[in-house]
Design an enzyme around this catalytic site. Structure first.
Site, mmCIF file in Angstrom:
data_model
loop_
_atom_site.group_PDB
_atom_site.id
_atom_site.type_symbol
_atom_site.label_atom_id
_atom_site.label_comp_id
_atom_site.label_asym_id
_atom_site.label_seq_id
_atom_site.Cartn_x
_atom_site.Cartn_y
_atom_site.Cartn_z
ATOM 1 N N ASN A 86 40.464 47.679 -10.808
ATOM 2 C CA ASN A 86 40.255 48.841 -11.672
ATOM 3 C C ASN A 86 38.753 49.109 -11.751
ATOM 4 O OD1 ASN A 86 43.010 49.577 -13.013
ATOM 5 N ND2 ASN A 86 42.910 47.334 -13.050
ATOM 6 N N GLU A 87 38.294 49.961 -10.865
ATOM 7 C CA GLU A 87 36.877 50.260 -10.751
ATOM 8 C C GLU A 87 36.418 51.190 -11.875
ATOM 9 O OE1 GLU A 87 35.034 48.679 -8.863
ATOM 10 O OE2 GLU A 87 35.792 48.412 -6.826
#
Length: 640
Positions: free
Chosen positions: A170-171
């Site tokens: 989850n950037e």
């Protein structure tokens, strides 16, 4: 026991010393100790669910952080009878596209480190499928999400954290309520993965990941983080505001999360880095120096110009009360820093050494420099190395690993083809050339012949550099520690064989000084294992060998980091001429000069970045009010 250790600190944000913190965290001296306790918590949960005749649903992570946890779970299964028959696992993520047979796949990783060694049922293993077709991907992600929900959610989620603040993949920009989906990887994330893929150009640009919302629904979350390269993002995560720019900050909203850290990873937290800002301190000599250098840097004033008001305004009134006046304290700290500077790293013969970092006697010392790779010696302490040789000490270099994995196929092919010019009918050379030319994909392990050639390239470069600095070949030792010789990025565990080799070289030389790489933030782990090998060796030898009582150990750092000013115990200045000599020594390591395989996120060549670092160290000393040198190499003493 693990619960007591996890909860030994006051609740976050409720007491003075945690008022900056918004996530519960515990710091351990080593990642090994911490990993054992996390594994114990997971094992206890599995057993608790077994007693209740229930399934235990685990969310699992990959990467280097959880490896020791998995090793301990495997040990408990094999030696203590821990059963995984009731475990259902869901992995966080997988690269896309990625075939499960690829050694860089997380499917391969999980089976290599855990699933192949325990009795978990194959049908209970869930890992995102990186080979799913693009037209089926959307529905596949929905189904993965629904499968987790259908079984009642995750009982326990194990996490790591990336330097972008990502959990799973989850950037930055990920939404609070995001679910399982495909995502484009941040450039920094791909840089950090590059060593495993033999270059960033081989790292996939996309991945499938569980979402933030999925992770936050877990009943219990434990995040692992080791090493100084994670300390800044951890400070931002634990003390900063909740923001999509740092997805891990969403964990501040989870009521049962613990960050498990080692000392390097937690080093930027306010209560540890600057404890005088959060509570009354029990002042000792190291803390005093740390505080005064911090204040000098904060106010951009030399130490001797700091005033009583400067100390009082920045949480150090208690220190001032103990020391008397700023004038007295400033002189004391200035002198302490000044005494770290020496042009005689082996000790100045026949001089008063009461205020020098090294002993004067014996005037000619036996010196053993350990270098993890065959270029760390000249990169990290080339000036000091040069000075030790010039000043007449008996200097030995011990290269702990062959460094063969860091030689590109293109470089190896060049040398093989040159060799063929002189050995036209050599089956060995022809075999090496054929292997390299037919090699497909970076998941192929080099043949023994290719590995030997790559090791020989590093060895010849090392000898060229040491000869340039005036060291005889008989004083250059190639240890080839077994843990490294796997032919892949993934190294073996430190073994008694490694320690035996280390003990042998020390016992042969009987050194008065040992220099070793103390760079715990090494991006690909070899420095850390080499340092652990030294520490284990010293622990065994200190009571066995009388000469070890007179052996001092000095730690240098690699090309990525330097000791902070307050940590430095020996600072060796370099003249402009010595900087050039160091540069030339580095240049002999030609296979590592252009297009180096493990560049990290710094595009500068090693010689450039290390010269910049040495100049910056000198500038920091000058900013503190000390002499202005061209460059400085820094060392910290290790007491064993």
């Amino acid at each position: 026991m693990f619960q007591q250790l996890y909860t030994k600190h006051e609740p976050v944000g409720q007491f003075e010393n945690t008022r900056f913190e918004k996530i519960h965290n515990v710091t351990f001296k080593s990642s090994f100790e911490a990993s054992i306790l996390v594994a114990q918590e997971i094992a206890s949960l599995i057993k608790e669910k077994q007693d209740q005749n229930k399934k235990c649903v685990l969310g699992l992570a990959t990467g280097s952080s959880p490896i020791k946890v998995y090793e301990e779970l495997v040990r408990m299964h094999k030696e203590d009878g821990l059963s995984f028959e009731n475990v259902i696992s869901f992995n966080l993520d997988e690269y896309f596209p990625m075939d499960e047979s690829n050694i860089q796949s997380y499917f391969y990783f999980m089976h290599e480190h855990l699933f192949n060694h325990v009795n978990i049922l194959p049908e209970n293993i869930n890992i995102p499928n990186g080979a799913i077709s693009i037209d089926q991907l959307h529905q596949y992600c929905i189904d993965y999400e629904m499968k987790i929900k259908a079984i009642g959610g995750l009982d326990f989620q194990l996490l790591g954290i990336g330097r972008t603040g990502h959990i799973g993949f989850n950037e930055p920009g990920s939404h609070l309520n995001s679910g399982t989906r495909i995502i484009t990887l941040n450039h920094i994330t791909r840089i950090d993965a590059a060593p495993s893929f033999f270059g960033i150009e081989n790292v996939p640009r996309k991945a499938i990941t569980m979402g933030i919302g999925t992770v936050k629904d877990a009943k219990r979350i434990v995040l692992l983080a080791w090493g100084a390269n994670k300390n800044m993002i951890l400070k931002e995560t634990i003390e900063g505001v909740i923001s999509a720019a740092v997805p891990a900050t969403y964990l501040q909203q989870h009521s049962n999360t613990t960050f498990v850290l080692d000392e390097e990873a937690s080093s930027e937290l306010t209560r540890l880095k600057t404890p005088w800002l959060v509570k009354s301190c029990v002042w000792n000599a190291p803390l005093e120096l740390k505080a005064v250098t911090w204040l000098s840097n904060l106010l951009a004033k030399p130490i001797l110009k700091l005033t009583d008001q400067d100390y009082n305004d920045n949480g150090m009134s208690g220190l001032l009360a103990e020391e008397g006046t700023a004038y007295d304290l400033n002189i004391k700290m200035f002198n302490k820093l000044q005494h770290t500077i020496t042009g005689w790293p082996g000790g100045k013969p026949f001089a008063d050494d009461s205020n020098r970092p090294e002993r004067a006697n014996p005037s000619k010392k036996r010196v053993l420099i350990f270098s993890p790779h065959p270029d760390d010696d000249v990169i990290s302490m080339g000036g000091t190395f040069d000075r030790l040789v010039q000043q007449g000490h008996e200097v030995h270099i011990a290269y702990q690993t062959s460094g063969n994995i860091a030689v590109s196929d293109e470089e190896a092919l060049k040398f093989a083809e040159i060799s063929k010019e002189f050995n036209t009918n050599s089956k060995k050379v022809n075999g090496i050339i054929e292997f390299i030319k037919n090699k497909k994909g970076n998941d192929v392990v080099d043949s023994l012949g290719v590995r030997k050639l790559k090791g020989a390239i590093r060895k010849s470069e090392s000898l060229a550099a040491t000869r340039y600095l005036g060291l005889p070949d008989k004083n250059v030792h190639f240890l080839n520690l077994p843990f490294y010789e796997t032919g892949t990025i993934k190294k073996g565990n430190l073994s008694e064989g490694d320690v035996t080799i280390m003990k042998s070289i020390i016992d042969t030389i009987k050194p008065h000084q040992i220099y070793a790489a103390g760079d715990l933030a090494d991006p690909h782990g070899t420095h850390k294992v080499c340092l652990d090998a030294l520490f284990a060796t010293l622990e065994e030898m200190k009571s066995e060998k009388e000469y070890m009582k007179d052996c001092w150990v000095w730690l240098y750092r690699g090309a990525w980091h330097e000791w902070d000013s307050h940590e430095i115990e020996m600072a060796v200045p370099m003249s402009p001429e010595q900087i050039l000599r160091k540069r030339h020594a580095i240049f002999y390591h030609q296979s590592q000069k252009d297009g180096v395989m493990f560049q990290g996120d710094d595009s500068r060549e090693f010689w450039v970045r290390v010269e910049d670092r040495n100049r910056l160290t000198a500038k920091k000393y000058n900013d503190l009010g000390l002499t202005d040198y061209a460059a400085i190499e820094a060392f910290k003493r290790y007491h064993y």
